[in-house]
Design a protein around this motif. Structure first.
Motif, PDB file in Angstrom:
ATOM      1  N   GLN A  19       0.821  -1.222   0.000  1.00  0.00           N
ATOM      2  CA  GLN A  19       0.000   0.000   0.000  1.00  0.00           C
ATOM      3  C   GLN A  19       0.852   1.267   0.000  1.00  0.00           C
ATOM      4  O   GLN A  19       0.445   2.294  -0.538  1.00  0.00           O
ATOM      5  CB  GLN A  19      -0.911   0.059   1.234  1.00  0.00           C
ATOM      6  CG  GLN A  19      -2.076  -0.912   1.208  1.00  0.00           C
ATOM      7  CD  GLN A  19      -1.749  -2.205   1.921  1.00  0.00           C
ATOM      8  OE1 GLN A  19      -0.575  -2.572   2.029  1.00  0.00           O
ATOM      9  NE2 GLN A  19      -2.761  -2.905   2.381  1.00  0.00           N
ATOM     10  N   GLY A  20       2.008   1.173   0.665  1.00  0.00           N
ATOM     11  CA  GLY A  20       2.841   2.362   0.816  1.00  0.00           C
ATOM     12  C   GLY A  20       3.658   2.688  -0.429  1.00  0.00           C
ATOM     13  O   GLY A  20       4.338   3.721  -0.475  1.00  0.00           O
ATOM     14  N   SER A  21       3.605   1.831  -1.460  1.00  0.00           N
ATOM     15  CA  SER A  21       4.435   2.058  -2.652  1.00  0.00           C
ATOM     16  C   SER A  21       3.883   3.192  -3.501  1.00  0.00           C
ATOM     17  O   SER A  21       2.793   3.699  -3.272  1.00  0.00           O
ATOM     18  CB  SER A  21       4.551   0.754  -3.451  1.00  0.00           C
ATOM     19  OG  SER A  21       3.295   0.380  -3.956  1.00  0.00           O
ATOM     20  N   ARG A  22       4.659   3.596  -4.503  1.00  0.00           N
ATOM     21  CA  ARG A  22       4.340   4.748  -5.340  1.00  0.00           C
ATOM     22  C   ARG A  22       3.362   4.353  -6.445  1.00  0.00           C
ATOM     23  O   ARG A  22       3.485   3.291  -7.040  1.00  0.00           O
ATOM     24  CB  ARG A  22       5.651   5.246  -5.982  1.00  0.00           C
ATOM     25  CG  ARG A  22       5.602   6.700  -6.311  1.00  0.00           C
ATOM     26  CD  ARG A  22       6.905   7.230  -6.856  1.00  0.00           C
ATOM     27  NE  ARG A  22       6.589   8.402  -7.647  1.00  0.00           N
ATOM     28  CZ  ARG A  22       6.216   9.554  -7.110  1.00  0.00           C
ATOM     29  NH1 ARG A  22       6.180   9.702  -5.807  1.00  0.00           N
ATOM     30  NH2 ARG A  22       5.889  10.570  -7.900  1.00  0.00           N
ATOM     31  N   ASP A  23       2.389   5.225  -6.736  1.00  0.00           N
ATOM     32  CA  ASP A  23       1.437   4.936  -7.812  1.00  0.00           C
ATOM     33  C   ASP A  23       1.752   5.797  -9.025  1.00  0.00           C
ATOM     34  O   ASP A  23       2.110   6.964  -8.893  1.00  0.00           O
ATOM     35  CB  ASP A  23      -0.001   5.200  -7.341  1.00  0.00           C
ATOM     36  CG  ASP A  23      -0.997   4.452  -8.207  1.00  0.00           C
ATOM     37  OD1 ASP A  23      -1.270   3.284  -7.910  1.00  0.00           O
ATOM     38  OD2 ASP A  23      -1.473   5.027  -9.215  1.00  0.00           O
ATOM     39  N   HIS A  24       1.614   5.212 -10.225  1.00  0.00           N
ATOM     40  CA  HIS A  24       2.041   5.918 -11.432  1.00  0.00           C
ATOM     41  C   HIS A  24       0.887   6.339 -12.325  1.00  0.00           C
ATOM     42  O   HIS A  24       1.108   6.800 -13.446  1.00  0.00           O
ATOM     43  CB  HIS A  24       3.037   5.040 -12.198  1.00  0.00           C
ATOM     44  CG  HIS A  24       4.243   4.721 -11.375  1.00  0.00           C
ATOM     45  ND1 HIS A  24       5.257   5.625 -11.157  1.00  0.00           N
ATOM     46  CD2 HIS A  24       4.566   3.617 -10.664  1.00  0.00           C
ATOM     47  CE1 HIS A  24       6.166   5.085 -10.356  1.00  0.00           C
ATOM     48  NE2 HIS A  24       5.773   3.862 -10.035  1.00  0.00           N
ATOM     49  N   ALA A  64      -2.357  11.578  -5.532  1.00  0.00           N
ATOM     50  CA  ALA A  64      -2.160  10.876  -6.806  1.00  0.00           C
ATOM     51  C   ALA A  64      -0.963   9.915  -6.779  1.00  0.00           C
ATOM     52  O   ALA A  64      -0.961   8.900  -7.463  1.00  0.00           O
ATOM     53  CB  ALA A  64      -1.999  11.884  -7.943  1.00  0.00           C
ATOM     54  N   ASP A  65       0.052  10.201  -5.982  1.00  0.00           N
ATOM     55  CA  ASP A  65       1.260   9.368  -6.039  1.00  0.00           C
ATOM     56  C   ASP A  65       1.282   8.232  -5.022  1.00  0.00           C
ATOM     57  O   ASP A  65       2.249   7.469  -4.971  1.00  0.00           O
ATOM     58  CB  ASP A  65       2.508  10.247  -5.876  1.00  0.00           C
ATOM     59  CG  ASP A  65       2.533  10.937  -4.516  1.00  0.00           C
ATOM     60  OD1 ASP A  65       1.495  10.936  -3.828  1.00  0.00           O
ATOM     61  OD2 ASP A  65       3.597  11.474  -4.148  1.00  0.00           O
ATOM     62  N   LYS A  66       0.252   8.115  -4.212  1.00  0.00           N
ATOM     63  CA  LYS A  66       0.226   7.031  -3.213  1.00  0.00           C
ATOM     64  C   LYS A  66      -0.635   5.878  -3.697  1.00  0.00           C
ATOM     65  O   LYS A  66      -1.743   6.074  -4.152  1.00  0.00           O
ATOM     66  CB  LYS A  66      -0.331   7.559  -1.888  1.00  0.00           C
ATOM     67  CG  LYS A  66       0.676   8.350  -1.080  1.00  0.00           C
ATOM     68  CD  LYS A  66       0.596   7.948   0.397  1.00  0.00           C
ATOM     69  CE  LYS A  66       1.575   8.746   1.238  1.00  0.00           C
ATOM     70  NZ  LYS A  66       0.922   9.312   2.439  1.00  0.00           N
ATOM     71  N   LYS A  67      -0.128   4.650  -3.550  1.00  0.00           N
ATOM     72  CA  LYS A  67      -0.857   3.481  -4.051  1.00  0.00           C
ATOM     73  C   LYS A  67      -2.082   3.147  -3.205  1.00  0.00           C
ATOM     74  O   LYS A  67      -3.142   2.816  -3.730  1.00  0.00           O
ATOM     75  CB  LYS A  67       0.069   2.252  -4.097  1.00  0.00           C
ATOM     76  CG  LYS A  67      -0.605   1.032  -4.724  1.00  0.00           C
ATOM     77  CD  LYS A  67       0.379   0.033  -5.297  1.00  0.00           C
ATOM     78  CE  LYS A  67      -0.332  -1.183  -5.880  1.00  0.00           C
ATOM     79  NZ  LYS A  67      -1.116  -0.884  -7.076  1.00  0.00           N
ATOM     80  N   GLY A  68      -1.917   3.214  -1.869  1.00  0.00           N
ATOM     81  CA  GLY A  68      -3.044   2.791  -1.031  1.00  0.00           C
ATOM     82  C   GLY A  68      -3.036   3.446   0.334  1.00  0.00           C
ATOM     83  O   GLY A  68      -2.031   4.036   0.755  1.00  0.00           O
ATOM     84  N   THR A  69      -4.185   3.345   1.030  1.00  0.00           N
ATOM     85  CA  THR A  69      -4.267   3.864   2.393  1.00  0.00           C
ATOM     86  C   THR A  69      -4.022   2.706   3.367  1.00  0.00           C
ATOM     87  O   THR A  69      -3.779   1.579   2.956  1.00  0.00           O
ATOM     88  CB  THR A  69      -5.633   4.523   2.647  1.00  0.00           C
ATOM     89  OG1 THR A  69      -5.594   5.202   3.902  1.00  0.00           O
ATOM     90  CG2 THR A  69      -6.761   3.492   2.671  1.00  0.00           C
ATOM     91  N   HIS A  70      -4.084   3.011   4.679  1.00  0.00           N
ATOM     92  CA  HIS A  70      -3.825   1.973   5.681  1.00  0.00           C
ATOM     93  C   HIS A  70      -5.122   1.628   6.375  1.00  0.00           C
ATOM     94  O   HIS A  70      -5.483   2.234   7.374  1.00  0.00           O
ATOM     95  CB  HIS A  70      -2.753   2.458   6.656  1.00  0.00           C
ATOM     96  CG  HIS A  70      -1.433   2.648   5.980  1.00  0.00           C
ATOM     97  ND1 HIS A  70      -0.595   1.592   5.722  1.00  0.00           N
ATOM     98  CD2 HIS A  70      -0.850   3.736   5.435  1.00  0.00           C
ATOM     99  CE1 HIS A  70       0.474   2.033   5.067  1.00  0.00           C
ATOM    100  NE2 HIS A  70       0.342   3.338   4.878  1.00  0.00           N
TER     101      HIS A  70
ATOM    102  N   CYS D 163      -1.794  -7.132  -1.451  1.00  0.00           N
ATOM    103  CA  CYS D 163      -0.981  -7.250  -0.233  1.00  0.00           C
ATOM    104  C   CYS D 163      -1.002  -8.690   0.249  1.00  0.00           C
ATOM    105  O   CYS D 163       0.049  -9.279   0.533  1.00  0.00           O
ATOM    106  CB  CYS D 163      -1.523  -6.309   0.836  1.00  0.00           C
ATOM    107  SG  CYS D 163      -0.746  -6.522   2.447  1.00  0.00           S
ATOM    108  N   SER D 164      -2.195  -9.285   0.315  1.00  0.00           N
ATOM    109  CA  SER D 164      -2.341 -10.680   0.742  1.00  0.00           C
ATOM    110  C   SER D 164      -1.522 -11.603  -0.162  1.00  0.00           C
ATOM    111  O   SER D 164      -0.833 -12.515   0.309  1.00  0.00           O
ATOM    112  CB  SER D 164      -3.825 -11.061   0.709  1.00  0.00           C
ATOM    113  OG  SER D 164      -4.024 -12.444   0.817  1.00  0.00           O
TER     114      SER D 164
END
Lengths: 272, 272, 272, 272
Positions: A19-24, A64-70, D163-164
């Motif tokens: 989730q914490g990775s960069r989104d393109h 826009a640059d974040k892949k996911g939330t927690h 993630c899973s």
């Protein structure tokens, strides 16, 4: 499969944070979070905190640059609220919605809690007491340094048709209706849930009670007949009542009559 | 993983039939199948086949030594019905429930279809026409050589309270009610859905219409006032009507009044 | 109008008791009462009484010669329970259903309470705590000198398809399922709600939690994959667990898989 | 009572038109009309008109000086549509919403129809055919000389968690999700319902079918595993697809994952 840990054993090496990775895709998300989360709550009333069960929705904006939330942090916020025995109120919802921004590292957030709410009422003639239930929604929106809270109350009432009364030699059709009042108030001017509910009930053909004795039933029947209102009258009269509240910033009033002469509803809405 | 086929390619070797394997728990299953399957249908009416959308449940008994049933065959049965443009009726449901036994190699089966059903009605004074909607459920149970079908109709009506009329100087509280009639009939004696619905409507304080002009509204108001009924009266009068149908094998009648003076329902049931 | 009182004034003369009058249709009513009555409740748990909100249905048998029941007395019974802060349990439901007979002067009665129920669970690896919610129904039936209580728990779980696992080179479809266990127990042998819920959860491909950290998510994923079950396996394994409870008199187990490869459910039921 | 006609007889003198009288509260009503009106409909599809059942809401603006609207005219409009066998499409909804203004003598109106919609799909490997159901809403807003129509499709799909998949040695949790796409298009550029639904399905971890054989189930399982997506990925990818449609004026995309590891949903929304 990409992990190298043995099955069932947690690796000393930290697990990948997908989730914490960069989104393109370069596309911000308005809101992302959780829905349909049921939690026991305390609710602030005129008589102090009382218990209920709320259905929560919680969400934040995602850049826009974040892949996911927690996702798990939303639930963690409810756990904290529950452990601290905080009673829900517009002020507490506003606070929780600001905590959401910090916890989720976000710059916009939404938080809503929908729950049944009970008021003890005395029957109009016999005075016998019983509880009436109402659906309430508290909805908070936050951005850094700012939070607004809307209160929604759904109030079941009785409506009696003026046209039916006018054209009939006797009787008049009447039915259960539901009035939904949603309003936002200036800070420090927020009325109690009970005050809002009473403001709605006062404008119906007649309000409802859980327990009525025969003299009460006579009162309710005659009161409604003396006080015939179309769905249009109902939303107008409730809207005028709401406007009279000090500090009201915005509101909407909807009324739905579950018609006793049709298998559909009559419905009206005023916003202001 | 236990298959040796290349990814995306279907092996020439038949795939393992896990459901068809032997079960060792020695525990028969009363019913297993599918639920919440929506399909467009034709429904048999007095005016011929009309279109609706049904929600199907389908299930069969599974012997103690069989691991699983063949879920896709349930859907295949609906596909066949749909392709053949068969109009649903108690007779067709009975047939389908027997087909189910063959297709699923079972010795007991259940099949139900719930759908909205429309009748064109003329308003009582003006005669203006409009549709009224009713919920219908056809429920079949089958075993080799035998199938029974129950018909359920949910009929929205108006009820007016005799107590409120009696004790009040004017007016009487009234509300929308729902009568649920479920009945089984001997072969060859099954009445039309319309006949069952009319039998219920005739016993209400007043029946409902989609479209009413002012003279109709006067009629409905006065008719209900002249014809006050408790929820107890409603189930008794409908039960007497149902008993009068030739060939009725068993029935249940429920009535629920969505009280216009309370936020709960009054409810009653008679079975026979 | 038949009353002689002045409008708005309650007559010294007692009001007519229409419900109490004699009925001439000679048709007994199986059950008559109230439905959809929401009340705050305390529920007995392993940790003591906790708050919830219940939806009540209450009804009694009505003899052939009585016109109507006394609807307000049903609500009065809930008011008494509420005032006395009685925590709901199978024993208290049994008591309330006997009180119902006295209060309504009836010889058969039914009483049911449906409410959300919460259990604090520790995540399987991280041990982090959060609440899970379950729907519970307590259903009592009473006749003079006798009362039976059935307990129903609806337990959301995860199911993973053995066929999909077997035939696929990798992965397996899985989904949320709901297991509904309903059981009656001999007096003095009634297990806690938590014990029944745990008995169901232990038989799923995997149980659910409100809050999971990454190591927990890995555990849940792998545990479900190692433990594939059809809807048929699920009802069989839960049924075997229920039979192992001492004092179980009768039961039914239903499981519904909200299939992730279809837009309908797979479903099964065992009764015993 | 104010009428002088004999009971049951329609007076030669016209009945009072209470709704048409003047209102003195000086408060316009945003919308007033009817709700929850079920009607059989034809729906325009790529294969021509097909039958469904729609739930209609219809409402108009009411000026400050008018007491009430004419509720029966809303139903009359549906009767006309039904008699003419007009198939619902964005164009027909736009037309109906303009008719509404004339019929109700109003200067703003709203009209919505929600209905199940079916597409015949071929399973991905076996090619076996079956129907899939989708919920569709057509929503029109009109003012003199202008009408806009929004199309909403609710598409059930499968989502598989990246993630899973990443952190687990084998398997990955997956579940049913629902994507709600709502969009408005420039005149003459409105795509078919099927085109919108396909655009959503193409972006899911995998689409769904009513009927799947074992080779299809293998395909669906592996396709979803190869194509893991968070709820955030799902709304982003669908939003990018929608933006690529020529003539899109505005849109919102929501996705809700009915999580198979929790008893709540993950949810996200993008508007544009």
């Amino acid at each position: 499969m990409n992990t190298v840990t043995d099955k069932g054993v947690i690796s000393a090496r930290p697990m990948a944070d997908v989730q914490g990775s960069r989104d393109h895709r370069n596309l911000a998300i308005d809101r992302v979070g959780v829905r349909s989360l049921r939690y026991p709550v305390l609710v602030q009333t005129e008589q102090g905190p009382t218990a209920s069960v709320a259905n929560f929705s919680m969400a934040v904006a995602l850049p826009a640059d974040k892949k996911g939330t927690h996702m798990s942090r939303f639930v963690a916020l409810l756990e904290t609220m529950n452990k601290q025995c905080q009673a829900l109120s517009p002020e507490v919802m506003s606070e929780l919605s600001r905590d959401l921004l910090v916890l989720l590292e976000a710059n916009q957030g939404s938080l809503s809690a929908a729950f049944p709410f009970f008021i003890e009422k005395a029957a109009p003639v016999s005075g016998v007491k019983s509880l009436m239930d109402y659906q309430v929604v508290l909805q908070a929106e936050s951005s850094p340094g700012k939070a607004t809270v809307a209160i929604e109350v759904r109030v079941p009432v009785k409506s009696l048709c003026p046209c039916s009364k006018e054209i009939s030699d006797y009787g008049a059709h009447n039915q259960r209706s539901e009035v939904t009042l949603r309003a936002e108030f200036a800070e420090g001017k927020v009325p109690s849930l009970e005050a809002l509910i009473r403001a709605v009930e006062a404008q119906a053909s007649c309000e409802l009670w859980g327990l009525l004795k025969r003299p009460d039933e006579k009162y309710v029947t005659e009161r409604a007949y003396d006080n015939a209102k179309f769905v249009e009258d109902l939303v107008r009269d409730v809207a005028l009542s709401v406007k009279a509240f000090a500090g009201v910033v915005s509101f909407s009033v909807e009324a739905e009559n579950f018609e006793s002469i049709h298998n559909h509803s009559a419905w009206a809405r005023i916003t202001g």
